[in-house]
Design a protein around this motif. Structure first.
Motif, PDB file in Angstrom:
ATOM      1  N   ASP A  43      38.329  37.317  44.144  1.00 38.01           N
ATOM      2  CA  ASP A  43      39.711  37.299  44.602  1.00 38.01           C
ATOM      3  C   ASP A  43      40.617  37.115  43.381  1.00 38.01           C
ATOM      4  O   ASP A  43      40.256  36.359  42.461  1.00 38.01           O
ATOM      5  CB  ASP A  43      39.898  36.126  45.582  1.00 38.01           C
ATOM      6  CG  ASP A  43      41.291  36.081  46.144  1.00 38.01           C
ATOM      7  OD1 ASP A  43      41.538  36.814  47.115  1.00 38.01           O
ATOM      8  OD2 ASP A  43      42.130  35.330  45.599  1.00 38.01           O
ATOM      9  N   PRO A  44      41.767  37.786  43.345  1.00 37.27           N
ATOM     10  CA  PRO A  44      42.655  37.660  42.174  1.00 37.27           C
ATOM     11  C   PRO A  44      42.972  36.218  41.778  1.00 37.27           C
ATOM     12  O   PRO A  44      43.120  35.919  40.597  1.00 37.27           O
ATOM     13  CB  PRO A  44      43.915  38.409  42.606  1.00 37.27           C
ATOM     14  CG  PRO A  44      43.409  39.441  43.555  1.00 37.27           C
ATOM     15  CD  PRO A  44      42.281  38.758  44.306  1.00 37.27           C
ATOM     16  N   SER A  45      43.033  35.320  42.741  1.00 40.77           N
ATOM     17  CA  SER A  45      43.338  33.920  42.422  1.00 40.77           C
ATOM     18  C   SER A  45      42.206  33.223  41.684  1.00 40.77           C
ATOM     19  O   SER A  45      42.390  32.146  41.123  1.00 40.77           O
ATOM     20  CB  SER A  45      43.671  33.139  43.699  1.00 40.77           C
ATOM     21  OG  SER A  45      42.520  33.061  44.534  1.00 40.77           O
ATOM     22  N   GLU A  46      41.013  33.845  41.637  1.00 36.47           N
ATOM     23  CA  GLU A  46      39.841  33.245  40.997  1.00 36.47           C
ATOM     24  C   GLU A  46      39.295  34.063  39.837  1.00 36.47           C
ATOM     25  O   GLU A  46      38.281  33.708  39.250  1.00 36.47           O
ATOM     26  CB  GLU A  46      38.732  33.068  42.039  1.00 36.47           C
ATOM     27  CG  GLU A  46      39.126  32.200  43.202  1.00 36.47           C
ATOM     28  CD  GLU A  46      38.067  32.173  44.283  1.00 36.47           C
ATOM     29  OE1 GLU A  46      37.270  33.128  44.402  1.00 36.47           O
ATOM     30  OE2 GLU A  46      38.038  31.187  45.020  1.00 36.47           O
ATOM     31  N   MET A  47      39.948  35.165  39.486  1.00 36.16           N
ATOM     32  CA  MET A  47      39.418  36.096  38.487  1.00 36.16           C
ATOM     33  C   MET A  47      39.385  35.566  37.063  1.00 36.16           C
ATOM     34  O   MET A  47      38.489  35.879  36.312  1.00 36.16           O
ATOM     35  CB  MET A  47      40.257  37.390  38.471  1.00 36.16           C
ATOM     36  CG  MET A  47      39.915  38.371  39.504  1.00 36.16           C
ATOM     37  SD  MET A  47      40.885  39.867  39.200  1.00 36.16           S
ATOM     38  CE  MET A  47      40.611  40.707  40.729  1.00 36.16           C
ATOM     39  N   ILE A  48      40.381  34.806  36.666  1.00 35.56           N
ATOM     40  CA  ILE A  48      40.571  34.455  35.259  1.00 35.56           C
ATOM     41  C   ILE A  48      39.813  33.189  34.876  1.00 35.56           C
ATOM     42  O   ILE A  48      39.928  32.161  35.539  1.00 35.56           O
ATOM     43  CB  ILE A  48      42.064  34.259  34.931  1.00 35.56           C
ATOM     44  CG1 ILE A  48      42.876  35.502  35.288  1.00 35.56           C
ATOM     45  CG2 ILE A  48      42.253  33.840  33.473  1.00 35.56           C
ATOM     46  CD1 ILE A  48      42.589  36.725  34.451  1.00 35.56           C
ATOM     47  N   GLU A  49      39.068  33.290  33.791  1.00 35.44           N
ATOM     48  CA  GLU A  49      38.387  32.134  33.185  1.00 35.44           C
ATOM     49  C   GLU A  49      38.803  32.103  31.715  1.00 35.44           C
ATOM     50  O   GLU A  49      38.513  33.037  30.960  1.00 35.44           O
ATOM     51  CB  GLU A  49      36.878  32.293  33.307  1.00 35.44           C
ATOM     52  CG  GLU A  49      36.093  31.208  32.624  1.00 35.44           C
ATOM     53  CD  GLU A  49      34.593  31.509  32.604  1.00 35.44           C
ATOM     54  OE1 GLU A  49      33.879  30.716  31.961  1.00 35.44           O
ATOM     55  OE2 GLU A  49      34.144  32.508  33.177  1.00 35.44           O
ATOM     56  N   VAL A  50      39.478  31.050  31.305  1.00 37.06           N
ATOM     57  CA  VAL A  50      39.922  30.940  29.916  1.00 37.06           C
ATOM     58  C   VAL A  50      38.737  30.556  29.041  1.00 37.06           C
ATOM     59  O   VAL A  50      38.060  29.561  29.301  1.00 37.06           O
ATOM     60  CB  VAL A  50      41.060  29.905  29.770  1.00 37.06           C
ATOM     61  CG1 VAL A  50      41.453  29.730  28.312  1.00 37.06           C
ATOM     62  CG2 VAL A  50      42.270  30.315  30.602  1.00 37.06           C
TER      63      VAL A  50
END
Length: 86
Positions: A43-50
């Motif tokens: 889901d777009p709200s969970e896509m990003i991992e820094v």
């Protein structure tokens, strides 16, 4: 390393590592500032991992990355599978 073919964003380097791990994802980087993993099947709200950050990515950049990843999921997955011999 293989450049993402589905889309580009000016000022960012966007790529797949050929020997990378599951789940499917690509990396995006602004040189000297930050690097993120984009898990494009989530889901777009969970896509990003820094991965690392000296100066965090702007919310606009993150919105652009997630919107484009969501829009191009099928093509991204095809490239991921091609690179990883799936």
């Amino acid at each position: 390393m293989a450049t993402v073919e589905a889309f580009a964003i000016a000022g960012l380097k966007i790529w797949f590592w050929s020997n990378d791990h599951e789940p499917p994802h690509f990396h995006a980087k602004r040189d000297g500032e930050w690097e993120v993993r984009v898990h494009f099947l989530l889901d777009p709200s969970e896509m990003i991992e820094v991965c690392w950050s000296r100066r965090p990515p702007t919310s606009r950049t993150l919105k652009d990355l997630t919107a484009l990843a969501e829009q191009h999921r099928e093509r991204l997955l095809q490239q991921w599978e091609s690179i990883h011999g799936i």
